[in-house]
Design an enzyme around this catalytic site. Structure first.
Site, short mmCIF file in Angstrom:
data_model
loop_
_atom_site.label_atom_id
_atom_site.label_comp_id
_atom_site.label_asym_id
_atom_site.label_seq_id
_atom_site.Cartn_x
_atom_site.Cartn_y
_atom_site.Cartn_z
N ASP A 1 0.84 -1.25 -0.12
CA ASP A 1 0.11 0.08 -0.07
C ASP A 1 0.80 1.27 0.09
OD1 ASP A 1 -2.51 1.20 0.11
OD2 ASP A 1 -3.39 0.16 1.67
N TRP B 1 -3.04 3.38 -5.60
CA TRP B 1 -4.07 3.81 -6.22
C TRP B 1 -4.07 4.60 -7.68
CZ3 TRP B 1 -2.62 6.56 -1.37
CH2 TRP B 1 -2.68 5.58 -0.10
N GLY B 2 -3.14 4.42 -8.39
CA GLY B 2 -3.07 4.93 -9.79
C GLY B 2 -2.35 6.16 -9.90
N ASP C 1 -10.09 3.38 -3.54
CA ASP C 1 -10.81 2.48 -2.83
C ASP C 1 -12.21 2.20 -3.26
OD1 ASP C 1 -8.54 2.19 -1.69
OD2 ASP C 1 -9.37 2.13 0.64
C1 GLA Z 1 -5.86 1.42 1.42
C2 GLA Z 1 -6.00 0.46 0.43
C3 GLA Z 1 -7.29 -0.76 0.51
C4 GLA Z 1 -6.87 -1.51 1.97
C5 GLA Z 1 -6.77 -0.28 2.82
C6 GLA Z 1 -6.12 -0.79 4.31
O1 GLA Z 1 -7.12 2.16 1.59
O2 GLA Z 1 -6.31 0.92 -0.91
O3 GLA Z 1 -7.39 -1.38 -0.33
O4 GLA Z 1 -5.60 -2.22 1.74
O5 GLA Z 1 -5.60 0.76 2.52
O6 GLA Z 1 -5.95 -0.03 5.42
#
Ligand code: GLA
Length: 376
Positions: free
Chosen positions: A127, A162-163, A184
Site C-alpha cells: 500500500d 491507487w493509480g 478504494d
Molecule cells: C488502502 C487500500 C485498501 C486497503 C486499506 C487498508 O485504503 O487501498 O485496499 O488495503 O488501505 O488499510
C-alpha cells in the site's frame, strides 16, 4: 517469477477491515475449497491491513503478528492455507505506517521481505499511506521490488498506490505483477462504474506479468461489511464481475465467502467469464461508443483462440436496447463473416448475427457473449 494470468483469490479488507483472525482465515480457506472456488481457479487467500501489533519488536525491529488475532503467528496460517492447496497473501505498506496505522515497511523493506518469506507468504499487497515527505513513490516500490527478488521465495508483488504518479508508466519496471489503478472501491454502482470508466482508456499497459488491478470485487457484499455502503443488486454484480473479466483484471473476491448466496457463487465461478478474464493474450477490450446510448458500455475483446468476447453493459436506470455494429471493431459486412453468439450469462440459445447485434439489457445489467466467426 512469471505471472501469466490475472491473479484470482480473496482478500479480507472489503468485508472485514480490522476484524480479522486466524479462525476467519481458516474458515474462509475451508469455504474456498468446499464451494469450488479453488476448482474455478481462485488461488490466493490474502490477509489485508491490521494483522500486526501496533509497533515493531524493539529487540529485532521485525513486525509482529497481533497475538489476539493470530495466536499461532502467521506461519501457522500460511501452513494451513498451503495444506488446502492454496496460496497465502499478506499486506504491508510503502510508508512509515499502514493506512490503518500499523507499522509500514519503509526503511525495513529487506527485513520485512525476509520475514514474509520465512512465514511462507506467496503474495504481498503493498500500500501507499504515510509516504515520507519528499520521497518519490516510484523509489519505494523499486525498493520492495528488489527486496522481494532477493528474499529467496517467489512472492507475487501486488502494488497498491491507487493509480497515482502515472503508475502504469513505471510500475512494470519496478517488478510488480499487478498494480492498483484507482482509489478504494465501495459497494455502490457509482463506485464501480467510475472505476470502469476511469480504467477503460488505460488498459493498454495491462498485460501478462503486470496487470491493472481495478480493486477487490464487491460482488456478493450486498452492503455488508467495511466498504458495504448502500450495496448493489445482483444485476450490478453481474456487470461488475463481467467487466472486470473483459478487462483481464485480477479477480480478488471481497465478500464473506462463507456466506455467499447461490446466485453469487454461480456468477463468480462462471467458467466462460473466468475464461475471458484468464485469456492468455489478456488483450484490453475495444470500447465501441455510440452517440445515442450514453449509458451503454459496448466492449469487444479478442480472445486467443480467434473468438471474441462481447459485453453490452447498461449503466443506466432504464431498460435499453444496446446496439453493436460489427464494422466498428473491424468486421465490416463485406468481410463475408457472421458471428455466432454464445450467451455466457443467461444461457440463451446460440444465434447467428449478421453485420450488427442489438439486445435488450435490463437496468444496471449486462449481456455477455463469446462470438465465433462463421464464414458465409
Ligand atoms: C488502502 C487500500 C485498501 C486497503 C486499506 C487498508 O485504503 O487501498 O485496499 O488495503 O488501505 O488499510
Amino acid at each position: 517469477m512469471l505471472v501469466n494470468r490475472p491473479p484470482m483469490g480473496w482478500n479480507t479488507w472489503n468485508t472485514f477491515g480490522e476484524k480479522i483472525s486466524d479462525s476467519l482465515i481458516r474458515e474462509s480457506t475451508d469455504a474456498f475449497v468446499r464451494l469450488g472456488l479453488k476448482d474455478a481457479g481462485y488461488t490466493y487467500v490474502v490477509v489485508d491491513d491490521c494483522w500486526s501489533k501496533r509497533t515493531r519488536d524493539p529487540e529485532n525491529d521485525r513486525i509482529v503478528p497481533e497475538p489476539e488475532k493470530f495466536p499461532e503467528g502467521m506461519k501457522a496460517v500460511a501452513d494451513y492455507v498451503h495444506g488446502k492447496g492454496l496460496k497465502f497473501g499478506m499486506y504491508s505498506c510503502a510508508g512509515q505506517r499502514t493506512c490503518a496505522d500499523y507499522p509500514g515497511s519503509f526503511d525495513h523493506e529487506f527485513l520485512d521481505a525476509e520475514t514474509f518469506a520465512s512465514w511462507g507468504v506467496d503474495y504481498l499487497k503493498y500500500d501507499f499511506c504515510y509516504k515520507p515527505y519528499g520521497l518519490e513513490g516510484q523509489l519505494l516500490y523499486r525498493r520492495m521490488g528488489a527486496a522481494l527478488r532477493a528474499c529467496g521465495r517467489d512472492i507475487l508483488f501486488s502494488a497498491c498506490n491507487w493509480g497515482s504518479d502515472d503508475v502504469w508508466s513505471w510500475i512494470r519496471s519496478a517488478g510488480a505483477h499487478m498494480y492498483r489503478s484507482t482509489g478504494d472501491i465501495f459497494d455502490t454502482p457509482e463506485s464501480f462504474h467510475n472505476i470502469i470508466d476511469s480504467q477503460l482508456p488505460k488498459l493498454g499497459t495491462s498485460a501478462p506479468q503486470c496487470f491493472n488491478d481495478m480493486d477487490m470485487l464487491t460482488v456478493g457484499m450486498f452492503g455488508k461489511g467495511l466498504v458495504g455502503s448502500t450495496g448493489c443488486t445482483l444485476a450490478d454484480y453481474r456487470t461488475q464481475f463481467a467487466v472486470w473479466c473483459m478487462c483481464s483484471a485480477p479477480l480478488m473476491l471481497g465478500c464473506d465467502i462463507r456466506a455467499m448466496t447461490p446466485e453469487i457463487l454461480t456468477l463468480v465461478t462462471n467458467r466462460d467469464l473466468i475464461r475471458i478474464d484468464q485469456d492468455a493474450e489478456a488483450r484490453p477490450p475495444m470500447v465501441i461508443p455510440h452517440p445515442w446510448y450514453q449509458d451503454g458500455r459496448m466492449l469487444v475483446k479478442q480472445l486467443d483462440d480467434g473468438t471474441y468476447a462481447i459485453c453490452l453493459a447498461n449503466f443506466g436506470d432504464r431498460e435499453t436496447e444496446l446496439p453493436l455494429i460489427f464494422a466498428d471493431f473491424g468486421l465490416p459486412n463485406n468481410a463475408g463473416y457472421d458471428l455466432r453468439l454464445h450467451d455466457v450469462l443467461d444461457g440463451e440459445e446460440d444465434r447467428v448475427w449478421r453485420e450488427y447485434l442489438r439486445q435488450k439489457v435490463a437496468p444496471h445489467d449486462c449481456r455477455v457473449y463469446i462470438a465465433t466467426l462463421v464464414k458465409r
